[in-house]
Design a protein around this motif. Structure first.
Motif, PDB file in Angstrom:
ATOM      1  N   GLU A  38       6.458 -10.202   0.452  1.00  0.00           N
ATOM      2  CA  GLU A  38       5.054  -9.991   0.093  1.00  0.00           C
ATOM      3  C   GLU A  38       4.840  -8.591  -0.472  1.00  0.00           C
ATOM      4  O   GLU A  38       4.116  -8.411  -1.463  1.00  0.00           O
ATOM      5  N   TYR A  39       5.448  -7.600   0.154  1.00  0.00           N
ATOM      6  CA  TYR A  39       5.281  -6.223  -0.303  1.00  0.00           C
ATOM      7  C   TYR A  39       5.882  -6.002  -1.692  1.00  0.00           C
ATOM      8  O   TYR A  39       5.481  -5.071  -2.391  1.00  0.00           O
ATOM      9  N   ARG A  40       6.827  -6.830  -2.077  1.00  0.00           N
ATOM     10  CA  ARG A  40       7.512  -6.645  -3.354  1.00  0.00           C
ATOM     11  C   ARG A  40       6.892  -7.449  -4.489  1.00  0.00           C
ATOM     12  O   ARG A  40       7.391  -7.417  -5.622  1.00  0.00           O
ATOM     13  N   THR A  42      -5.100  -5.230  -0.015  1.00  0.00           N
ATOM     14  CA  THR A  42      -4.952  -4.558   1.270  1.00  0.00           C
ATOM     15  C   THR A  42      -6.197  -4.773   2.124  1.00  0.00           C
ATOM     16  O   THR A  42      -7.212  -5.283   1.641  1.00  0.00           O
ATOM     17  N   HIS A  45       7.871 -11.370   5.109  1.00  0.00           N
ATOM     18  CA  HIS A  45       6.813 -10.397   4.830  1.00  0.00           C
ATOM     19  C   HIS A  45       7.287  -9.319   3.851  1.00  0.00           C
ATOM     20  O   HIS A  45       6.491  -8.798   3.062  1.00  0.00           O
ATOM     21  N   ASP A  95      -3.356  -1.289   4.833  1.00  0.00           N
ATOM     22  CA  ASP A  95      -2.044  -1.852   4.532  1.00  0.00           C
ATOM     23  C   ASP A  95      -2.238  -3.251   3.954  1.00  0.00           C
ATOM     24  O   ASP A  95      -3.359  -3.770   3.894  1.00  0.00           O
ATOM     25  N   LEU A  96      -1.145  -3.842   3.556  1.00  0.00           N
ATOM     26  CA  LEU A  96      -1.160  -5.144   2.908  1.00  0.00           C
ATOM     27  C   LEU A  96      -1.799  -6.217   3.794  1.00  0.00           C
ATOM     28  O   LEU A  96      -1.648  -6.188   5.019  1.00  0.00           O
ATOM     29  N   GLY A 114       6.971  -3.407   5.255  1.00  0.00           N
ATOM     30  CA  GLY A 114       7.337  -3.209   3.862  1.00  0.00           C
ATOM     31  C   GLY A 114       8.483  -2.245   3.683  1.00  0.00           C
ATOM     32  O   GLY A 114       9.396  -2.153   4.516  1.00  0.00           O
ATOM     33  N   GLU A 115       8.437  -1.492   2.576  1.00  0.00           N
ATOM     34  CA  GLU A 115       9.561  -0.626   2.219  1.00  0.00           C
ATOM     35  C   GLU A 115       9.763   0.524   3.200  1.00  0.00           C
ATOM     36  O   GLU A 115      10.866   1.056   3.307  1.00  0.00           O
ATOM     37  N   PRO A 128       0.728  -6.281  -6.740  1.00  0.00           N
ATOM     38  CA  PRO A 128       0.764  -6.304  -5.283  1.00  0.00           C
ATOM     39  C   PRO A 128      -0.435  -7.040  -4.700  1.00  0.00           C
ATOM     40  O   PRO A 128      -1.521  -7.061  -5.295  1.00  0.00           O
ATOM     41  N   CYS A 173       2.589   1.223   7.516  1.00  0.00           N
ATOM     42  CA  CYS A 173       3.353   0.183   6.814  1.00  0.00           C
ATOM     43  C   CYS A 173       3.875  -0.814   7.834  1.00  0.00           C
ATOM     44  O   CYS A 173       4.824  -0.522   8.571  1.00  0.00           O
TER      45      CYS A 173
END
Length: 235
Positions: free
Chosen positions: A154-156, A163, A151, A181-182, A122-123, A160, A119
């Motif tokens: 972006e994950y939220r 990736t 960034h 990952d994203l 992100g979270e 989504p 990750c």
């Protein structure tokens, strides 16, 4: 969380770091990006390192690449201030092999403790912890195009974003590993910053360039609202 360019200021990185720590006071924590894009064969930084090499030389270079090690791997592309924070005794660094953050202060270990190796930002990264802590973002003579807090927005996004596969060296010399990952996209960060409500920003000027301070929660929330519109094709 500070992003900075000290070029042309006449101030040394250590003096700038110490001034920021003094401004924060003993209860404050200073965080800076300590990214290592060189440790990725798909990054611009890595491609620049192997530019002009023969295929055999590239293979030898890849086989000899050292793994990311939080305590010793430098972050040259992040600027002198970030490197000064990273190398100060007592500094803490998160463990992601490509997008680590470094910090100094009483909450550094807590804020940087969680950084999943799959990750980026992100979270399961320190950005989420900084968001929860209601951190401030300082853009010190740099623009919003480097505001990595965006960034997290972006994950939220829902749905989504897509990736992709990332590759880096971990564990041992030449040990290339991959993960999904994203797809991170900072091409619109400058435009996002330009559209932020002026009431969210406090600013000034130092050595001929702008200095901006804003709350990370406000920045991420507003950036997410903007992205959810036009990144989905809405006007």
């Amino acid at each position: 969380m500070v992003h900075a360019s000290l070029s042309g200021t006449g101030l040394s990185p250590s003096d700038a770091r110490d001034a920021l720590l003094a401004a924060l006071g003993p209860a404050g924590t200073l965080v800076a990006p300590a990214f290592t894009p060189e440790n990725s064969d798909t990054s611009r930084a890595h491609r620049a390192l192997v530019e002009g090499l023969s295929e055999r030389e590239v293979q030898d270079f890849r086989a000899a690449m050292p793994p990311f090690a939080p305590d010793v791997t430098p972050c040259p592309s992040m600027g002198a201030l970030a490197e000064s924070v990273r190398t100060m005794p007592g500094a803490v660094r998160s463990t992601h092999p490509q997008t680590s953050l470094t910090g100094l202060g009483p909450r550094a270990a807590e804020l940087l403790a969680r950084h999943h190796p799959h990750c980026h930002l992100g979270e399961d990264s320190p950005l989420a912890a900084l968001y929860e802590a209601d951190a401030q973002v300082l853009l010190l003579r740099v623009g919003f195009e480097v505001c990595s807090a965006f960034h997290l927005a972006e994950y939220r996004l829902r749905p989504p974003p897509p990736t992709r596969t990332y590759r880096c060296v971990t564990g041992a010399v030449g040990n290339w590993t991959s993960y999904e990952d994203l797809v991170l996209d900072d091409r619109d960060f400058a435009a996002i910053g330009a559209r932020l409500p002026r009431g969210l920003l406090n600013g000034g000027e130092w050595a001929g360039k702008a200095v901006v301070v804003l709350g990370m929660r406000d920045a991420v929330d507003n950036a997410g609202m903007q992205m959810s519109r036009y990144r989905s094709g809405l006007p």
